[in-house]
Design a protein around this motif. Structure first.
Motif, PDB file in Angstrom:
ATOM      1  N   SER A 188      38.592 -20.747  19.241  1.00  0.00           N
ATOM      2  CA  SER A 188      37.858 -20.740  20.505  1.00  0.00           C
ATOM      3  C   SER A 188      37.534 -21.855  20.970  1.00  0.00           C
ATOM      4  O   SER A 188      36.693 -22.655  20.674  1.00  0.00           O
ATOM      5  N   ASP A 189      38.415 -22.408  21.990  1.00  0.00           N
ATOM      6  CA  ASP A 189      38.132 -23.618  22.739  1.00  0.00           C
ATOM      7  C   ASP A 189      37.069 -23.573  23.689  1.00  0.00           C
ATOM      8  O   ASP A 189      36.373 -24.491  23.975  1.00  0.00           O
ATOM      9  N   ALA A 190      36.580 -22.456  24.004  1.00  0.00           N
ATOM     10  CA  ALA A 190      35.343 -22.148  24.834  1.00  0.00           C
ATOM     11  C   ALA A 190      34.261 -22.713  24.104  1.00  0.00           C
ATOM     12  O   ALA A 190      33.202 -23.279  24.746  1.00  0.00           O
ATOM     13  N   LEU A 191      34.142 -22.577  22.826  1.00  0.00           N
ATOM     14  CA  LEU A 191      32.870 -22.936  22.230  1.00  0.00           C
ATOM     15  C   LEU A 191      32.685 -24.480  22.176  1.00  0.00           C
ATOM     16  O   LEU A 191      31.659 -24.742  22.529  1.00  0.00           O
ATOM     17  N   GLU A 235      33.899 -14.383  26.406  1.00  0.00           N
ATOM     18  CA  GLU A 235      34.618 -14.395  25.185  1.00  0.00           C
ATOM     19  C   GLU A 235      33.844 -14.377  23.909  1.00  0.00           C
ATOM     20  O   GLU A 235      34.064 -13.311  23.180  1.00  0.00           O
ATOM     21  N   VAL A 236      32.422 -14.845  24.174  1.00  0.00           N
ATOM     22  CA  VAL A 236      31.551 -14.590  23.039  1.00  0.00           C
ATOM     23  C   VAL A 236      31.067 -13.259  23.084  1.00  0.00           C
ATOM     24  O   VAL A 236      30.867 -12.578  21.927  1.00  0.00           O
ATOM     25  N   GLN A 237      30.589 -12.616  24.283  1.00  0.00           N
ATOM     26  CA  GLN A 237      30.190 -11.354  24.388  1.00  0.00           C
ATOM     27  C   GLN A 237      31.222 -10.294  23.755  1.00  0.00           C
ATOM     28  O   GLN A 237      30.956  -9.370  23.175  1.00  0.00           O
ATOM     29  N   ALA A 238      32.373 -10.587  23.950  1.00  0.00           N
ATOM     30  CA  ALA A 238      33.253  -9.658  23.598  1.00  0.00           C
ATOM     31  C   ALA A 238      33.517  -9.632  21.988  1.00  0.00           C
ATOM     32  O   ALA A 238      33.675  -8.612  21.365  1.00  0.00           O
ATOM     33  N   SER A 239      33.480 -10.831  21.290  1.00  0.00           N
ATOM     34  CA  SER A 239      33.544 -11.147  19.993  1.00  0.00           C
ATOM     35  C   SER A 239      32.344 -10.380  19.392  1.00  0.00           C
ATOM     36  O   SER A 239      32.574  -9.740  18.395  1.00  0.00           O
ATOM     37  N   ILE A 240      31.098 -10.404  20.090  1.00  0.00           N
ATOM     38  CA  ILE A 240      30.030  -9.904  19.488  1.00  0.00           C
ATOM     39  C   ILE A 240      30.106  -8.206  19.550  1.00  0.00           C
ATOM     40  O   ILE A 240      29.823  -7.542  18.525  1.00  0.00           O
ATOM     41  N   ALA A 241      30.892  -7.694  20.486  1.00  0.00           N
ATOM     42  CA  ALA A 241      30.945  -6.176  20.655  1.00  0.00           C
ATOM     43  C   ALA A 241      32.180  -5.803  19.581  1.00  0.00           C
ATOM     44  O   ALA A 241      31.947  -4.671  19.007  1.00  0.00           O
ATOM     45  N   ARG A 242      33.160  -6.621  19.200  1.00  0.00           N
ATOM     46  CA  ARG A 242      34.181  -6.299  18.327  1.00  0.00           C
ATOM     47  C   ARG A 242      33.277  -6.219  16.980  1.00  0.00           C
ATOM     48  O   ARG A 242      33.810  -5.537  15.983  1.00  0.00           O
ATOM     49  N   ALA A 243      32.563  -7.307  16.766  1.00  0.00           N
ATOM     50  CA  ALA A 243      31.905  -7.220  15.384  1.00  0.00           C
ATOM     51  C   ALA A 243      30.835  -6.368  14.930  1.00  0.00           C
ATOM     52  O   ALA A 243      30.618  -6.038  13.828  1.00  0.00           O
ATOM     53  N   ARG A 244      30.058  -5.893  16.052  1.00  0.00           N
ATOM     54  CA  ARG A 244      28.988  -5.010  15.892  1.00  0.00           C
ATOM     55  C   ARG A 244      29.227  -3.655  14.727  1.00  0.00           C
ATOM     56  O   ARG A 244      28.349  -3.551  13.838  1.00  0.00           O
TER      57      ARG A 244
END
Length: 101
Positions: free
Chosen positions: A27-30, A70-79
């Motif tokens: 994740s280059d965004a981070l 991007e982070v919100q999408a990762s959180i949703a996939r991780a939940r």
């Protein structure tokens, strides 16, 4: 001042490696919002726990990262992989023998 966030994430039995794969996706965004270090680890003595160590340019940078799509999408996939058992701590880094602050 550098901000540290160190935590544990409890995973649904057998889902640890799936969560790890999600967390270590590049994740280059981070780095663009101020993430200096994001390390993910495991310990086979605790097979349903994932460890995360983060260093940020500031606590504000860490908070800002949570709003990234991007982070919100990762959180949703991780939940669905998480039990809700979280641990950890945050602190402002005051020094290191490895680098000048």
């Amino acid at each position: 001042m550098v901000f540290a966030n160190v935590g544990t994430l409890g995973t649904v039995a057998g889902k640890r490696d799936e969560l790890v794969a999600l967390l270590i996706r590049r994740s280059d965004a981070l780095s663009h919002v101020g993430c200096l270090l994001y390390e993910v680890g495991i310990n086979d003595h605790e097979p349903d726990t994932v460890y995360v160590v983060e260093l940020w340019t500031s606590a504000d940078a860490h908070r800002a990262s949570l709003a990234l799509p991007e982070v919100q999408a990762s959180i949703a996939r991780a939940r669905p992989l998480l039990t809700g058992d979280f641990g950890g701590f945050e602190f402002d880094v005051v020094g290191s023998p490895l680098r000048d602050l």
